[in-house]
Motif scaffolding. Structure first.
Motif, short mmCIF file in Angstrom:
data_model
loop_
_atom_site.label_atom_id
_atom_site.label_comp_id
_atom_site.label_asym_id
_atom_site.label_seq_id
_atom_site.Cartn_x
_atom_site.Cartn_y
_atom_site.Cartn_z
N ALA A 151 62.32 67.60 1.58
CA ALA A 151 61.70 68.89 1.88
C ALA A 151 61.24 68.90 3.33
O ALA A 151 60.53 68.00 3.77
CB ALA A 151 60.51 69.15 0.95
N MET A 152 61.65 69.93 4.05
CA MET A 152 61.32 70.07 5.46
C MET A 152 60.57 71.38 5.69
O MET A 152 60.87 72.39 5.03
CB MET A 152 62.59 70.11 6.31
CG MET A 152 63.46 68.88 6.20
SD MET A 152 62.74 67.53 7.13
CE MET A 152 63.84 66.20 6.72
N LEU A 153 59.64 71.37 6.61
CA LEU A 153 59.02 72.61 7.04
C LEU A 153 60.09 73.52 7.63
O LEU A 153 60.21 74.67 7.26
CB LEU A 153 57.92 72.34 8.07
CG LEU A 153 57.43 73.53 8.89
CD1 LEU A 153 56.92 74.66 8.01
CD2 LEU A 153 56.38 73.09 9.90
N MET A 154 60.90 72.95 8.54
CA MET A 154 61.90 73.79 9.19
C MET A 154 63.18 73.02 9.44
O MET A 154 63.16 71.82 9.68
CB MET A 154 61.29 74.40 10.44
CG MET A 154 61.83 74.12 11.76
SD MET A 154 60.85 74.84 13.11
CE MET A 154 59.31 73.99 12.99
N GLU A 155 64.28 73.74 9.34
CA GLU A 155 65.61 73.19 9.60
C GLU A 155 66.21 73.91 10.80
O GLU A 155 66.26 75.15 10.83
CB GLU A 155 66.51 73.38 8.38
CG GLU A 155 67.92 72.91 8.59
CD GLU A 155 68.82 73.15 7.38
OE1 GLU A 155 70.03 72.89 7.50
OE2 GLU A 155 68.32 73.61 6.32
N LEU A 156 66.66 73.13 11.77
CA LEU A 156 67.38 73.69 12.91
C LEU A 156 68.86 73.60 12.57
O LEU A 156 69.53 72.62 12.89
CB LEU A 156 67.03 72.92 14.19
CG LEU A 156 65.54 72.83 14.53
CD1 LEU A 156 65.31 72.01 15.79
CD2 LEU A 156 64.93 74.22 14.65
N GLY A 157 69.34 74.61 11.85
CA GLY A 157 70.68 74.60 11.28
C GLY A 157 71.79 74.38 12.28
O GLY A 157 72.80 73.75 11.95
N PHE A 158 71.61 74.84 13.49
CA PHE A 158 72.64 74.73 14.51
C PHE A 158 72.88 73.30 14.97
O PHE A 158 73.87 73.01 15.65
CB PHE A 158 72.29 75.62 15.72
CG PHE A 158 70.98 75.30 16.38
CD1 PHE A 158 70.90 74.41 17.42
CD2 PHE A 158 69.81 75.90 15.91
CE1 PHE A 158 69.69 74.11 18.01
CE2 PHE A 158 68.59 75.61 16.49
CZ PHE A 158 68.53 74.70 17.55
N LEU A 159 72.00 72.35 14.58
CA LEU A 159 72.17 70.95 14.97
C LEU A 159 72.91 70.11 13.93
O LEU A 159 73.20 68.94 14.16
CB LEU A 159 70.81 70.32 15.28
CG LEU A 159 70.13 70.88 16.54
CD1 LEU A 159 68.75 70.26 16.72
CD2 LEU A 159 70.99 70.64 17.77
N GLY A 160 73.22 70.69 12.76
CA GLY A 160 74.09 70.04 11.80
C GLY A 160 73.48 68.94 10.94
O GLY A 160 74.22 68.18 10.32
N ALA A 176 64.41 73.51 2.91
CA ALA A 176 63.67 73.81 4.13
C ALA A 176 62.95 75.15 3.91
O ALA A 176 63.56 76.10 3.42
CB ALA A 176 64.61 73.92 5.32
N LEU A 177 61.68 75.17 4.23
CA LEU A 177 60.91 76.42 4.07
C LEU A 177 61.34 77.47 5.08
O LEU A 177 61.28 78.66 4.80
CB LEU A 177 59.41 76.14 4.16
CG LEU A 177 58.87 75.16 3.13
CD1 LEU A 177 57.38 74.94 3.34
CD2 LEU A 177 59.15 75.65 1.71
N ILE A 178 61.78 77.02 6.25
CA ILE A 178 62.25 77.92 7.32
C ILE A 178 63.56 77.35 7.85
O ILE A 178 63.65 76.15 8.08
CB ILE A 178 61.23 77.97 8.49
CG1 ILE A 178 59.88 78.52 8.03
CG2 ILE A 178 61.79 78.79 9.65
CD1 ILE A 178 58.77 78.29 9.05
N THR A 179 64.57 78.20 8.02
CA THR A 179 65.81 77.78 8.65
C THR A 179 66.05 78.63 9.89
O THR A 179 66.02 79.86 9.82
CB THR A 179 67.00 77.92 7.67
OG1 THR A 179 66.74 77.12 6.52
CG2 THR A 179 68.30 77.44 8.33
N LEU A 180 66.25 77.94 10.99
CA LEU A 180 66.52 78.62 12.27
C LEU A 180 67.92 78.32 12.73
O LEU A 180 68.49 77.31 12.42
CB LEU A 180 65.51 78.18 13.34
CG LEU A 180 64.04 78.42 12.99
CD1 LEU A 180 63.14 77.81 14.05
CD2 LEU A 180 63.76 79.89 12.86
#
Length: 180
Positions: A151-160, A176-180
Motif C-alpha cells: 500500500a502506497m500513499l502515492m504512485e508515480l505511474g509514469f516511472l513504471g 495506491a491511494l493517489i496515482t499521478l
C-alpha cells in the motif's frame, strides 16, 4: 461539497521543483503530516487496507514509510516492523541488495521479526521505480512470511514501478491511494 480522501491528501502534498537535483519535481508530504485531518484520513485508509487484505504485521520502508506505517499498525492493532538501510539494525538481520540508477543499495530486517505465521502489508509513501518495494518483498518472503499486499500513499505511474513489481507481487495486491 464533499471532498474525497484522495482529494484531501492530494491537496496537502506540495510540489518542490528541482529537489533534490535539477529536473526533479519532489512530492513533499510534510504538509499532509502536519494536518491532523489529512494525516488521520491517510492512517485510516491505509489501516483499512490492512484489514481488507488480512495483514498480521505492517512493514514500513525507510524512511518516510516509517512515518506512515507505525500509526497504521497502531490503528489496525498490528505489529510494526521496520525495513532499514543496511547497517542500521542491531542483531541478526536478513539483507537484500537492489539496483539503483547509479549503483546498488541494501535493506535489512531483523531475522526474528517476521515468520511463517505473518501476513505482511508493506507501506511506503511513494511508488516510483519500485526498486525498494521489490527488494522488500523478496526480503519478507526470505524471512518466511507471506505478503498480504503493498500500500502506497502515492504512485508515480509514469516511472513504471507497478510494472516492475508485477512479477514479485505473485498475486498480492498493490494499492495506491493517489496515482499521478
Amino acid at each position: 461539497m464533499t471532498v474525497t480522501v484522495q482529494e484531501l491528501l492530494l491537496s496537502r502534498i506540495r510540489d518542490v521543483p528541482d529537489h533534490p537535483k535539477p529536473g526533479v519535481l519532489f512530492k513533499d508530504i510534510t504538509p499532509l503530516l502536519a494536518d491532523p485531518e489529512a494525516f488521520t484520513a491517510l492512517t485510516e485508509a491505509l489501516s483499512a487496507l490492512c484489514a481488507t487484505h488480512g495483514a498480521t504485521k505492517v512493514v514500513g520502508l525507510e524512511a518516510r514509510g516509517f512515518i506512515l506505517a507505525a500509526p497504521v499498525a497502531v490503528r489496525a492493532g498490528l505489529g510494526f516492523v521496520p525495513v532499514r538501510k543496511a547497517g542500521k539494525l542491531p542483531g541478526a538481520t536478513l539483507s537484500q541488495a537492489y539496483a539503483l540508477e547509479y549503483g546498488t543499495a541494501e535493506i535489512e530486517v531483523h531475522a526474528e521479526d517476521l515468520g511463517a505465521d505473518d501476513r505482511v502489508m508493506v507501506i511506503d509513501d511513494v511508488l516510483a521505480t519500485g526498486g525498494t518495494a521489490e527488494a522488500s518483498l523478496e526480503l519478507i518472503r526470505r524471512a518466511g512470511a507471506d505478503v498480504a499486499g503493498v500500500a502506497m500513499l502515492m504512485e508515480l505511474g509514469f516511472l513504471g514501478g507497478r510494472v516492475r513489481l508485477e512479477p514479485v507481487l505473485r498475486g498480492a495486491p498493490l494499492e495506491a491511494l493517489i496515482t499521478l
